[in-house]
Each structure stands twice: as structure tokens, then as C-alpha cells.
Scaffold this motif. Structure first.
Motif, PDB file in Angstrom:
ATOM      1  N   PRO A 162       0.909  -1.259   0.067  1.00 55.23           N
ATOM      2  CA  PRO A 162      -0.121  -0.052   0.012  1.00 55.23           C
ATOM      3  C   PRO A 162       0.958   1.157   0.003  1.00 55.23           C
ATOM      4  CG  PRO A 162       0.011  -0.900   2.159  1.00 55.23           C
ATOM      5  CD  PRO A 162       0.815  -2.011   1.432  1.00 55.23           C
ATOM      6  N   LEU A 163       0.509   2.012  -0.687  1.00 53.72           N
ATOM      7  CA  LEU A 163       1.319   3.573  -0.846  1.00 53.72           C
ATOM      8  C   LEU A 163       0.659   4.723  -0.047  1.00 53.72           C
ATOM      9  CD1 LEU A 163       2.147   3.608  -4.770  1.00 53.72           C
ATOM     10  CD2 LEU A 163       3.454   2.722  -2.653  1.00 53.72           C
ATOM     11  N   GLY A 164      -0.754   4.744   0.087  1.00 49.63           N
ATOM     12  CA  GLY A 164      -1.401   5.648   0.567  1.00 49.63           C
ATOM     13  C   GLY A 164      -2.639   6.236  -0.070  1.00 49.63           C
ATOM     14  N   LEU A 165      -3.472   7.191   0.448  1.00 48.65           N
ATOM     15  CA  LEU A 165      -4.486   7.787  -0.271  1.00 48.65           C
ATOM     16  C   LEU A 165      -4.323   8.994  -1.015  1.00 48.65           C
ATOM     17  CD1 LEU A 165      -6.995   7.152   2.694  1.00 48.65           C
ATOM     18  CD2 LEU A 165      -6.656   5.767   0.857  1.00 48.65           C
ATOM     19  N   MET A 166      -4.782   8.851  -2.299  1.00 50.43           N
ATOM     20  CA  MET A 166      -4.661  10.238  -2.882  1.00 50.43           C
ATOM     21  C   MET A 166      -5.940  10.904  -3.096  1.00 50.43           C
ATOM     22  SD  MET A 166      -3.600  10.927  -7.126  1.00 50.43           S
ATOM     23  CE  MET A 166      -1.794  11.339  -6.485  1.00 50.43           C
ATOM     24  N   ARG A 167      -6.179  11.838  -2.280  1.00 44.86           N
ATOM     25  CA  ARG A 167      -7.365  12.630  -2.172  1.00 44.86           C
ATOM     26  C   ARG A 167      -7.793  13.566  -3.303  1.00 44.86           C
ATOM     27  NH1 ARG A 167      -9.183  14.611   3.682  1.00 44.86           N
ATOM     28  NH2 ARG A 167      -9.509  12.232   3.608  1.00 44.86           N
ATOM     29  N   TYR A 168      -9.216  13.681  -3.764  1.00 41.41           N
ATOM     30  CA  TYR A 168      -9.544  14.397  -4.837  1.00 41.41           C
ATOM     31  C   TYR A 168     -10.525  15.405  -4.268  1.00 41.41           C
ATOM     32  CZ  TYR A 168      -7.218  11.286  -8.205  1.00 41.41           C
ATOM     33  OH  TYR A 168      -6.409  10.686  -8.865  1.00 41.41           O
ATOM     34  N   ILE A 169     -10.627  16.752  -4.863  1.00 42.58           N
ATOM     35  CA  ILE A 169     -11.414  17.826  -4.363  1.00 42.58           C
ATOM     36  C   ILE A 169     -12.029  18.367  -5.881  1.00 42.58           C
ATOM     37  CG2 ILE A 169     -10.325  17.998  -2.391  1.00 42.58           C
ATOM     38  CD1 ILE A 169      -9.075  20.525  -3.283  1.00 42.58           C
ATOM     39  N   ALA A 170     -13.110  18.807  -5.708  1.00 45.32           N
ATOM     40  CA  ALA A 170     -13.735  19.721  -6.769  1.00 45.32           C
ATOM     41  C   ALA A 170     -13.395  21.060  -6.801  1.00 45.32           C
ATOM     42  CB  ALA A 170     -15.369  19.495  -6.976  1.00 45.32           C
ATOM     43  N   GLY A 284       7.017 -13.089   1.003  1.00 40.32           N
ATOM     44  CA  GLY A 284       5.773 -12.525   1.035  1.00 40.32           C
ATOM     45  C   GLY A 284       5.581 -11.087   0.423  1.00 40.32           C
ATOM     46  N   THR A 285       4.513 -10.372   0.901  1.00 38.57           N
ATOM     47  CA  THR A 285       4.364  -9.039   0.388  1.00 38.57           C
ATOM     48  C   THR A 285       5.153  -7.989   1.243  1.00 38.57           C
ATOM     49  OG1 THR A 285       2.421  -8.555   1.730  1.00 38.57           O
ATOM     50  CG2 THR A 285       2.105  -9.643  -0.497  1.00 38.57           C
ATOM     51  N   ASN A 286       6.090  -8.172   2.072  1.00 42.24           N
ATOM     52  CA  ASN A 286       6.923  -7.166   2.574  1.00 42.24           C
ATOM     53  C   ASN A 286       8.158  -6.903   2.163  1.00 42.24           C
ATOM     54  OD1 ASN A 286       4.908  -7.032   4.536  1.00 42.24           O
ATOM     55  ND2 ASN A 286       5.476  -8.658   5.896  1.00 42.24           N
ATOM     56  N   THR A 287       8.562  -7.458   1.167  1.00 42.08           N
ATOM     57  CA  THR A 287       9.807  -7.390   0.361  1.00 42.08           C
ATOM     58  C   THR A 287      10.181  -5.820  -0.026  1.00 42.08           C
ATOM     59  OG1 THR A 287       9.860  -9.637  -0.343  1.00 42.08           O
ATOM     60  CG2 THR A 287      11.201  -8.027  -1.501  1.00 42.08           C
ATOM     61  N   ALA A 288       9.055  -5.097  -0.564  1.00 45.58           N
ATOM     62  CA  ALA A 288       9.320  -3.832  -1.096  1.00 45.58           C
ATOM     63  C   ALA A 288       9.434  -2.956   0.115  1.00 45.58           C
ATOM     64  CB  ALA A 288       8.493  -3.564  -2.170  1.00 45.58           C
ATOM     65  N   SER A 289       8.831  -3.141   0.894  1.00 47.16           N
ATOM     66  CA  SER A 289       8.816  -2.221   2.253  1.00 47.16           C
ATOM     67  C   SER A 289       9.970  -2.242   3.038  1.00 47.16           C
ATOM     68  CB  SER A 289       7.592  -2.444   3.348  1.00 47.16           C
ATOM     69  OG  SER A 289       7.388  -3.542   3.514  1.00 47.16           O
ATOM     70  N   ASN A 290      10.500  -3.585   3.027  1.00 46.21           N
ATOM     71  CA  ASN A 290      11.864  -3.731   3.725  1.00 46.21           C
ATOM     72  C   ASN A 290      12.885  -3.001   2.966  1.00 46.21           C
ATOM     73  OD1 ASN A 290      10.467  -5.104   5.739  1.00 46.21           O
ATOM     74  ND2 ASN A 290      11.062  -7.314   4.546  1.00 46.21           N
ATOM     75  N   THR A 291      12.726  -3.187   1.628  1.00 49.88           N
ATOM     76  CA  THR A 291      13.883  -2.519   0.924  1.00 49.88           C
ATOM     77  C   THR A 291      13.619  -1.055   1.096  1.00 49.88           C
ATOM     78  OG1 THR A 291      13.718  -4.280  -0.812  1.00 49.88           O
ATOM     79  CG2 THR A 291      14.715  -2.362  -1.462  1.00 49.88           C
ATOM     80  N   ALA A 292      12.669  -0.562   0.969  1.00 50.92           N
ATOM     81  CA  ALA A 292      12.501   0.994   1.216  1.00 50.92           C
ATOM     82  C   ALA A 292      12.696   1.515   2.625  1.00 50.92           C
ATOM     83  CB  ALA A 292      10.806   1.369   0.904  1.00 50.92           C
ATOM     84  N   ALA A 293      12.980   0.618   3.551  1.00 51.73           N
ATOM     85  CA  ALA A 293      13.266   1.116   4.872  1.00 51.73           C
ATOM     86  C   ALA A 293      14.745   0.836   5.058  1.00 51.73           C
ATOM     87  CB  ALA A 293      12.789   0.299   5.986  1.00 51.73           C
ATOM     88  N   ILE A 314       7.782   3.774  -3.011  1.00 52.38           N
ATOM     89  CA  ILE A 314       6.913   3.459  -1.775  1.00 52.38           C
ATOM     90  C   ILE A 314       7.450   4.719  -0.769  1.00 52.38           C
ATOM     91  CG2 ILE A 314       7.132   1.966   0.295  1.00 52.38           C
ATOM     92  CD1 ILE A 314       7.346  -0.378  -1.877  1.00 52.38           C
ATOM     93  N   ALA A 315       8.572   4.676  -0.813  1.00 57.96           N
ATOM     94  CA  ALA A 315       9.063   5.978   0.082  1.00 57.96           C
ATOM     95  C   ALA A 315       8.618   7.450  -0.482  1.00 57.96           C
ATOM     96  CB  ALA A 315      10.589   6.053   0.180  1.00 57.96           C
ATOM     97  N   GLY A 316       8.407   7.517  -1.715  1.00 57.74           N
ATOM     98  CA  GLY A 316       7.798   8.769  -2.119  1.00 57.74           C
ATOM     99  C   GLY A 316       6.612   9.154  -2.011  1.00 57.74           C
ATOM    100  N   ALA A 317       5.671   7.875  -2.099  1.00 59.98           N
ATOM    101  CA  ALA A 317       4.341   8.039  -2.139  1.00 59.98           C
ATOM    102  C   ALA A 317       3.975   8.118  -0.527  1.00 59.98           C
ATOM    103  CB  ALA A 317       3.840   6.696  -2.499  1.00 59.98           C
ATOM    104  N   ARG A 318       4.454   7.537   0.249  1.00 62.25           N
ATOM    105  CA  ARG A 318       4.295   7.500   1.763  1.00 62.25           C
ATOM    106  C   ARG A 318       4.587   8.766   2.192  1.00 62.25           C
ATOM    107  NH1 ARG A 318       5.712   1.280   3.683  1.00 62.25           N
ATOM    108  NH2 ARG A 318       3.981   0.244   2.393  1.00 62.25           N
ATOM    109  N   ALA A 319       5.400   9.623   1.824  1.00 61.36           N
ATOM    110  CA  ALA A 319       5.809  11.020   2.127  1.00 61.36           C
ATOM    111  C   ALA A 319       4.754  12.086   1.556  1.00 61.36           C
ATOM    112  CB  ALA A 319       7.395  11.223   1.629  1.00 61.36           C
ATOM    113  N   ALA A 320       4.177  11.741   0.385  1.00 60.93           N
ATOM    114  CA  ALA A 320       3.275  12.657  -0.172  1.00 60.93           C
ATOM    115  C   ALA A 320       1.862  12.357   0.113  1.00 60.93           C
ATOM    116  CB  ALA A 320       3.669  12.625  -1.562  1.00 60.93           C
ATOM    117  N   LEU A 321       1.369  11.119   0.235  1.00 62.00           N
ATOM    118  CA  LEU A 321       0.016  10.784   0.370  1.00 62.00           C
ATOM    119  C   LEU A 321      -0.428  10.626   1.671  1.00 62.00           C
ATOM    120  CD1 LEU A 321      -0.043   8.028  -2.446  1.00 62.00           C
ATOM    121  CD2 LEU A 321      -0.458  10.508  -2.911  1.00 62.00           C
ATOM    122  N   SER A 322      -1.605  10.632   1.823  1.00 61.58           N
ATOM    123  CA  SER A 322      -2.376  10.493   3.271  1.00 61.58           C
ATOM    124  C   SER A 322      -2.153   8.910   3.619  1.00 61.58           C
ATOM    125  CB  SER A 322      -3.577  11.002   3.205  1.00 61.58           C
ATOM    126  OG  SER A 322      -4.003  12.224   2.714  1.00 61.58           O
TER     127      SER A 322
END
Length: 327
Positions: A162-170, A284-293, A314-322
């Protein structure tokens, strides 16, 4: 099955990229006849036709399976060439698929340190743009090695983070609001107002209207602008209502060029990073997050290039997204 012919796999990947035998021959710097011969040899080896020889050329289902394998082989070869100090890595493409709104906001800053550090290696990072609901198709078909997607389920042989939430507004321009909807955007007038839409795959505006006014499958007057940045600019110019990523809209709102409409109504899109697991790590699915850390994105690194790309995304998204709410 015996080891697959790598020359044939390279031809298959070139055909998928180029869309024709003559252009594939140019990519590989061989004759068109040699491309045909290598493809026929690979087809004979696996016992299936791999390409539908039509205009435009397209891959069969077995061809798509082998294309995924060919892309993974190319990425591994680029890693080996890089570690050996060879220039062979320059010839390998590392394609990833991203949605346009992520590309317009956080993806380039996320990848920039990695690209800057890899200038001397010159590996062929390629960004392919599609809607976040469709980038996963590129991965499944073998056209890319990783993708940013709204799909949360990992393919077999892939990791997903998971990367985070991208919020949209009108939003809309003050001049457009004054001219077209002085009483504001309402259930009674939304269908008469133009909405700026990226393309025919884009249903973000309809989702927002449904949430704002409780209307199922709203019919909108659509003006297509196939660029996130240009869509924001079109909204500034008064072309209509735009439903933009908050990250993209923020500076326009801060300057007063755009005004939020019904600011309490937002759409949150959960994004995920998918990539083919190339290292043989089946933990499992934690490989990328371990690499990012644990892996820096600059300087020498022992991890593969796709792992570095995944870590940077992953690092860039988690810094920018909710962050995704717990539970």
C-alpha cells in the motif's frame, strides 16, 4: 520444459514493444528475417503460437505469459551488467506503469534521486501512463515490471505494497463560479455545467457528483483534457468544474486561481505498488517495504534496479500521500 532461448525471448519483448517485425528488427539491430526465425524457434520450443501476425501485431495468451518472463529476464540481466560494470545495462528497458495524477504530483520527485544517481549507468527507465484502475493490466500482460494501481490484490509472483490515499477535491475558477453558478454547485444545476475529464476511462467526476448529491450514474457535460496539469490549467481558464488531486490543486487554491466546491466532499483513492518479484525472495508482500526502509536510493547498492525503483516509489508515495486509516 527446457531452458527457454533468451534470443527468442528478446525478440518477443521487442515485438511487443515495437508492434511490428520491421520495427522490432530495428530495435534489436538485426534483420527482419532473423526476428522471424528466432520467434519461430521459440514458438516451436514452447509448442504454442506466441504472436498473432496481423496489423497491428498482438500477442497470444501464451505470448503474454512469456513476455512477463522475458521482461523479468531483461531486468535481471540489467542488474548483472550493472554489477559487472558493463554497458549492456544501457540496452535494457525497465518499464513501469503509473496513473497520470501520480505522475503529475509525487512520482517524479520520488524517482528523481534514483535517476540522478543512476545517470552513469543509463538504464532505460520508462514511465507508461494509464488510469489507476488499468495500470494493473499492463503488469498482468507483461508489458511492465511494476505499476502504481488502485488494485489491492497481488498477482502470483508479484509483491504488493500500500502507498497511501490520493484525495480528490472539486474546484473551479472564481470567474466560472460567478458566471455559471453564482448560487454554487447544487443537485439541480450540476448536469448543466461542464466538467473537465481526463479521458473516457476517467470516472472521478461522476464518483464525486454521486457522493456530493446522492445521484447514481450521473450524466455530465464532459470536456476532455488528457493531461492532469492541463486539466488544472483549463479549470483556471474557466472551462468548467475539475475534480483534481488535492496535491495538484493545492497551489492553485492557495493562489486564488481556483476555489474549492463543497470542500467537505472528497474522494480518497487507495494506491498500491506492484512489482514482479525478481530476486527469488518468496517471503511475502513485505519485500518492497523492507527494501524501502533499509536501502538508500543513492550511491552504490546491492539490491536490483527494480527493487530500488520500488523502494523509491514506496518512500515517495508515503511521504506525499495520506496514510490509510488503521483497520
Amino acid at each position: 520444459m527446457h531452458a527457454l532461448d533468451t534470443a527468442g525471448l528478446d525478440c518477443l519483448a521487442a515485438l511487443a514493444e515495437a508492434g511490428s517485425f520491421d520495427r522490432a528488427a530495428q530495435l534489436l539491430n538485426i534483420t527482419q528475417s532473423a526476428v522471424s526465425q528466432r520467434l519461430r524457434s521459440l514458438e516451436s520450443q514452447v509448442g504454442h503460437p506466441l504472436v498473432v501476425r496481423a496489423r497491428p501485431l498482438r500477442l497470444t495468451e501464451p505470448g503474454k505469459v512469456l513476455l512477463r518472463y522475458a521482461r523479468q529476464i531483461q531486468a535481471l540481466r540489467a542488474d548483472a551488467a550493472r554489477e559487472l560494470g558493463s554497458t549492456l545495462a544501457r540496452d535494457e528497458r525497465l518499464p513501469i506503469a503509473v496513473n497520470a495524477d501520480s505522475l503529475a504530483t509525487w512520482v517524479l520527485p520520488a524517482l528523481d534521486p534514483l535517476v540522478q544517481a543512476g545517470q552513469r549507468e543509463g538504464y532505460g527507465l520508462e514511465l507508461i501512463v494509464d488510469d489507476q484502475d488499468f495500470t494493473h493490466d499492463w503488469l498482468r500482460q507483461g508489458d511492465v515490471l511494476g505499476c502504481v494501481s488502485s488494485v489491492s490484490q497481488a498477482l502470483r509472483g508479484c509483491l504488493c505494497q500500500p502507498l497511501g490515499l490520493m484525495r480528490y477535491i472539486a474546484v473551479a475558477a472564481p470567474s466560472f463560479i460567478e458566471r455559471a453558478m453564482p448560487q454554487g454547485l447544487t443537485r439541480s444545476n450540476f448536469s448543466q455545467l461542464p466538467f473537465i475529464v481526463f479521458n473516457r476511462k476517467d470516472d472521478m467526476q461522476a464518483q464525486w457528483v454521486s457522493r456530493a448529491f446522492g445521484v447514481r450514474e450521473p450524466r455530465l457535460k464532459e470536456r476532455y483534457v488528457p493531461s492532469s496539469e492541463a486539466g488544472a490549467r483549463a479549470a483556471e481558464m474557466g472551462w468548467g468544474v475539475a475534480v483534481l488531486p488535492e496535491l495538484l490543486a493545492r497551489p492553485h487554491v492557495a493562489s486564488g486561481a481556483l476555489l474549492p466546491l463543497l470542500p467537505d466532499v472528497t474522494i480518497d483513492v487507495a494506491l498500491h505498488w506492484h512489482q514482479w518479484r525478481l530476486s527469488g525472495d518468496d517471503s511475502g508482500t513485505n519485500t518492497a517495504s523492507n527494501t524501502a526502509a533499509s536501502t538508500p536510493t543513492t550511491g552504490p547498492a546491492r539490491t536490483g534496479l527494480m527493487d530500488q525503483i520500488g523502494a523509491a516509489v514506496i518512500a515517495g508515495a508515503r511521504a506525499a500521500l495520506s496514510a490509510v486509516p488503521a483497520g
